[in-house]
Design a protein around this motif. Structure first.
Motif, PDB file in Angstrom:
ATOM      1  N   SER A  25      17.544  -9.473   6.981  1.00  0.00           N
ATOM      2  CA  SER A  25      17.356  -9.065   5.587  1.00  0.00           C
ATOM      3  C   SER A  25      17.035  -7.581   5.528  1.00  0.00           C
ATOM      4  N   VAL A  26      17.428  -6.969   4.417  1.00  0.00           N
ATOM      5  CA  VAL A  26      17.146  -5.558   4.146  1.00  0.00           C
ATOM      6  C   VAL A  26      16.632  -5.462   2.715  1.00  0.00           C
ATOM      7  N   GLY A  27      15.503  -4.816   2.530  1.00  0.00           N
ATOM      8  CA  GLY A  27      14.948  -4.656   1.191  1.00  0.00           C
ATOM      9  C   GLY A  27      14.444  -3.241   0.983  1.00  0.00           C
ATOM     10  N   GLN A  28      14.164  -2.905  -0.250  1.00  0.00           N
ATOM     11  CA  GLN A  28      13.659  -1.575  -0.565  1.00  0.00           C
ATOM     12  C   GLN A  28      12.724  -1.660  -1.757  1.00  0.00           C
ATOM     13  N   ARG A  29      11.788  -0.689  -1.839  1.00  0.00           N
ATOM     14  CA  ARG A  29      10.865  -0.705  -2.956  1.00  0.00           C
ATOM     15  C   ARG A  29      10.281   0.699  -3.180  1.00  0.00           C
ATOM     16  N   LEU A  30       9.887   0.961  -4.426  1.00  0.00           N
ATOM     17  CA  LEU A  30       9.109   2.143  -4.761  1.00  0.00           C
ATOM     18  C   LEU A  30       7.632   1.754  -4.794  1.00  0.00           C
ATOM     19  N   LYS A  31       6.787   2.598  -4.275  1.00  0.00           N
ATOM     20  CA  LYS A  31       5.357   2.322  -4.220  1.00  0.00           C
ATOM     21  C   LYS A  31       4.764   2.287  -5.627  1.00  0.00           C
ATOM     22  N   ARG A  32       3.861   1.353  -5.865  1.00  0.00           N
ATOM     23  CA  ARG A  32       3.197   1.240  -7.161  1.00  0.00           C
ATOM     24  C   ARG A  32       2.304   2.441  -7.422  1.00  0.00           C
ATOM     25  N   ARG A  33       2.144   2.788  -8.698  1.00  0.00           N
ATOM     26  CA  ARG A  33       1.251   3.883  -9.066  1.00  0.00           C
ATOM     27  C   ARG A  33      -0.166   3.625  -8.552  1.00  0.00           C
ATOM     28  N   ASN A  34      -0.697   2.413  -8.794  1.00  0.00           N
ATOM     29  CA  ASN A  34      -2.056   2.111  -8.359  1.00  0.00           C
ATOM     30  C   ASN A  34      -2.191   2.167  -6.841  1.00  0.00           C
ATOM     31  N   THR A  35      -1.136   1.771  -6.129  1.00  0.00           N
ATOM     32  CA  THR A  35      -1.178   1.818  -4.675  1.00  0.00           C
ATOM     33  C   THR A  35      -1.147   3.261  -4.185  1.00  0.00           C
ATOM     34  N   ILE A  36      -0.411   4.110  -4.876  1.00  0.00           N
ATOM     35  CA  ILE A  36      -0.397   5.546  -4.547  1.00  0.00           C
ATOM     36  C   ILE A  36      -1.792   6.125  -4.704  1.00  0.00           C
ATOM     37  N   LEU A  37      -2.438   5.826  -5.837  1.00  0.00           N
ATOM     38  CA  LEU A  37      -3.777   6.355  -6.094  1.00  0.00           C
ATOM     39  C   LEU A  37      -4.780   5.791  -5.091  1.00  0.00           C
ATOM     40  N   ASP A  38      -4.638   4.522  -4.765  1.00  0.00           N
ATOM     41  CA  ASP A  38      -5.530   3.892  -3.797  1.00  0.00           C
ATOM     42  C   ASP A  38      -5.422   4.578  -2.440  1.00  0.00           C
ATOM     43  N   LYS A  39      -4.205   4.914  -2.046  1.00  0.00           N
ATOM     44  CA  LYS A  39      -4.011   5.577  -0.754  1.00  0.00           C
ATOM     45  C   LYS A  39      -4.604   6.985  -0.766  1.00  0.00           C
ATOM     46  N   LEU A  40      -4.495   7.679  -1.894  1.00  0.00           N
ATOM     47  CA  LEU A  40      -5.079   9.013  -1.997  1.00  0.00           C
ATOM     48  C   LEU A  40      -6.594   8.958  -1.869  1.00  0.00           C
ATOM     49  N   VAL A  41      -7.196   7.898  -2.408  1.00  0.00           N
ATOM     50  CA  VAL A  41      -8.648   7.731  -2.309  1.00  0.00           C
ATOM     51  C   VAL A  41      -9.044   7.413  -0.870  1.00  0.00           C
ATOM     52  N   ARG A  42      -8.269   6.525  -0.210  1.00  0.00           N
ATOM     53  CA  ARG A  42      -8.578   6.133   1.166  1.00  0.00           C
ATOM     54  C   ARG A  42      -8.344   7.272   2.150  1.00  0.00           C
ATOM     55  N   GLU A  43      -7.387   8.142   1.832  1.00  0.00           N
ATOM     56  CA  GLU A  43      -7.053   9.258   2.720  1.00  0.00           C
ATOM     57  C   GLU A  43      -7.155  10.558   1.938  1.00  0.00           C
ATOM     58  N   PRO A  44      -8.386  11.014   1.661  1.00  0.00           N
ATOM     59  CA  PRO A  44      -8.602  12.169   0.781  1.00  0.00           C
ATOM     60  C   PRO A  44      -8.021  13.484   1.296  1.00  0.00           C
ATOM     61  N   ASN A  45      -7.748  13.569   2.575  1.00  0.00           N
ATOM     62  CA  ASN A  45      -7.174  14.799   3.121  1.00  0.00           C
ATOM     63  C   ASN A  45      -5.655  14.848   3.027  1.00  0.00           C
ATOM     64  N   MET A  46      -5.050  13.771   2.529  1.00  0.00           N
ATOM     65  CA  MET A  46      -3.595  13.728   2.409  1.00  0.00           C
ATOM     66  C   MET A  46      -3.181  14.091   0.975  1.00  0.00           C
ATOM     67  N   PRO A  47      -2.489  15.201   0.771  1.00  0.00           N
ATOM     68  CA  PRO A  47      -2.041  15.557  -0.576  1.00  0.00           C
ATOM     69  C   PRO A  47      -0.921  14.637  -1.058  1.00  0.00           C
ATOM     70  N   LEU A  48      -0.834  14.460  -2.348  1.00  0.00           N
ATOM     71  CA  LEU A  48       0.198  13.614  -2.940  1.00  0.00           C
ATOM     72  C   LEU A  48       1.589  14.047  -2.500  1.00  0.00           C
ATOM     73  N   SER A  49       1.821  15.336  -2.427  1.00  0.00           N
ATOM     74  CA  SER A  49       3.154  15.843  -2.078  1.00  0.00           C
ATOM     75  C   SER A  49       3.575  15.469  -0.661  1.00  0.00           C
ATOM     76  N   SER A  50       2.604  15.090   0.193  1.00  0.00           N
ATOM     77  CA  SER A  50       2.915  14.747   1.581  1.00  0.00           C
ATOM     78  C   SER A  50       3.025  13.248   1.821  1.00  0.00           C
ATOM     79  N   MET A  51       2.792  12.446   0.800  1.00  0.00           N
ATOM     80  CA  MET A  51       2.839  10.992   0.981  1.00  0.00           C
ATOM     81  C   MET A  51       4.251  10.573   1.369  1.00  0.00           C
ATOM     82  N   HIS A  52       4.377   9.870   2.500  1.00  0.00           N
ATOM     83  CA  HIS A  52       5.709   9.638   3.053  1.00  0.00           C
ATOM     84  C   HIS A  52       6.279   8.253   2.775  1.00  0.00           C
TER      85      HIS A  52
END
Length: 342
Positions: A62-89
């Protein structure tokens, strides 16, 4: 013809928007910056999935694809405060699932030798969680590519990143069970933020599957087979997750109108009698992204919402089984594994 969203803002503007959003002092423009940055990844997601299908045709189950949720993006920024949004991979993500490790490595090698300008953004061993499983028990391999083309039409998206996940069926079954447990127990196992007994349960189950199905070790390699069995059975008597997973029927037999762009909405605020999973299907990816943003604002923290893309209903089901509460493969692997180790 689909008109994909183009990146409108500089990296510095994206970074500043991310910082203010996390600090809860964002302007309306900051939110527009985030939405544009996320939506612009749909183009590279569409481009990569075509390449991935070419390299994995007849091999991946199987092959699937998805865009990350807004809340999940914000959650990751909180968990990794040294990672800028522009660098989220991993805002854009593709996942391939294989019958075995050999097929996984064959397709990954094919991807690495592809004649394209997209850059593998790291040492090939950096995200190899098969050789070095995560402390949570997660196994699989991730690759991060930076989009790069010479074509005039594609240049506006140069520099955006995409994560590719490679998993075998047993590894995917384990990850599926973690996702289901997170949903039904309100734990955060995949983020190593769960109550200790839930975290330990999945560490032990990962070790059982790795040893008995793939002849490998996971994060509990120091345990003897006897100790592993004893500790897991004690954990399962306490939590009852195997029986819980076995009892879940999900929506796997329900007739659903799938399209290439499907939004899955898993509601947290409904009674047991109500259907927790809702779906919205769209032919046009832009309309799906607009609806995605609206739904996240509407439900907030009361639902887990994800936009997935696939070629068929079966393809979406296989790649994102957690949203259909189907962890039965995990149950089968564990029960067979316990018998082999006894």
């Amino acid at each position: 013809m689909v008109n994909f969203a183009r990146p409108k803002y500089t990296n510095s503007r994206i970074r500043s928007a991310g910082k203010r959003i996390v600090k809860d002092c964002a302007t309306s423009e900051d939110n527009r910056v985030l939405e544009n940055f996320r939506a612009s990844h749909a183009y590279i997601l569409n481009t990569f999935q075509a390449n991935i299908r070419n390299h994995s045709k007849g091999i991946a189950t199987s092959v699937g694809q998805r865009l990350k949720r807004r809340n999940t993006i914000l959650d990751k920024l909180v968990r990794e405060p040294n990672m800028p949004l522009s660098s989220m991979h991993d805002i854009a993500g593709c996942r391939m699932v294989f019958n075995n490790v050999e097929d996984l490595h064959a397709v990954r090698s094919s991807m690495h030798s592809a004649r394209w300008k997209h850059h593998l953004n790291h040492d090939p061993q950096k995200f190899d969680y098969i050789q070095k499983p995560k402390s949570t028990g997660y196994r699989g391999i991730h690759d991060v590519y930076q989009y790069s083309v010479n074509s005039v039409g594609g240049k506006p998206w140069n520099g955006l990143k995409l994560e590719i996940q490679y998993r075998t069926l047993p590894q995917h079954a384990w990850a599926t069970a973690v996702e289901v447990a997170d949903l039904i127990t309100s734990n955060r196992i995949k983020f190593d933020d769960a109550q200790s007994h839930y975290l330990r349960y999945f560490q032990l189950s990962s070790e059982i599957i790795a040893r008995t199905v793939e002849g490998q070790k996971s994060c509990c390699s120091e345990l003897s087979d006897k100790k592993l069995i004893t500790e897991f059975r004690t954990a399962d008597r306490r939590l009852g997750l195997l029986q819980t997973f076995d009892n879940l029927r999900g929506t796997s037999d329900r007739g659903i109108n799938f399209k290439k762009n499907t939004i899955l909405i898993f509601r947290f605020d409904l009674s047991e009698e109500e259907d927790a999973l809702q779906l919205r299907a769209y032919e046009n990816v832009n309309k799906a992204i607009e609806a995605y943003d609206d739904l996240e604002r509407e439900f907030g923290e009361d639902a887990d919402i994800v936009l997935v893309r696939g070629e068929s209903e079966a393809n979406i089901r296989d790649a994102f089984r957690n949203y259909f509460s189907d962890a039965r493969a995990f149950v089968d692997f564990i029960r067979e594994g316990l018998m082999k180790l006894s």
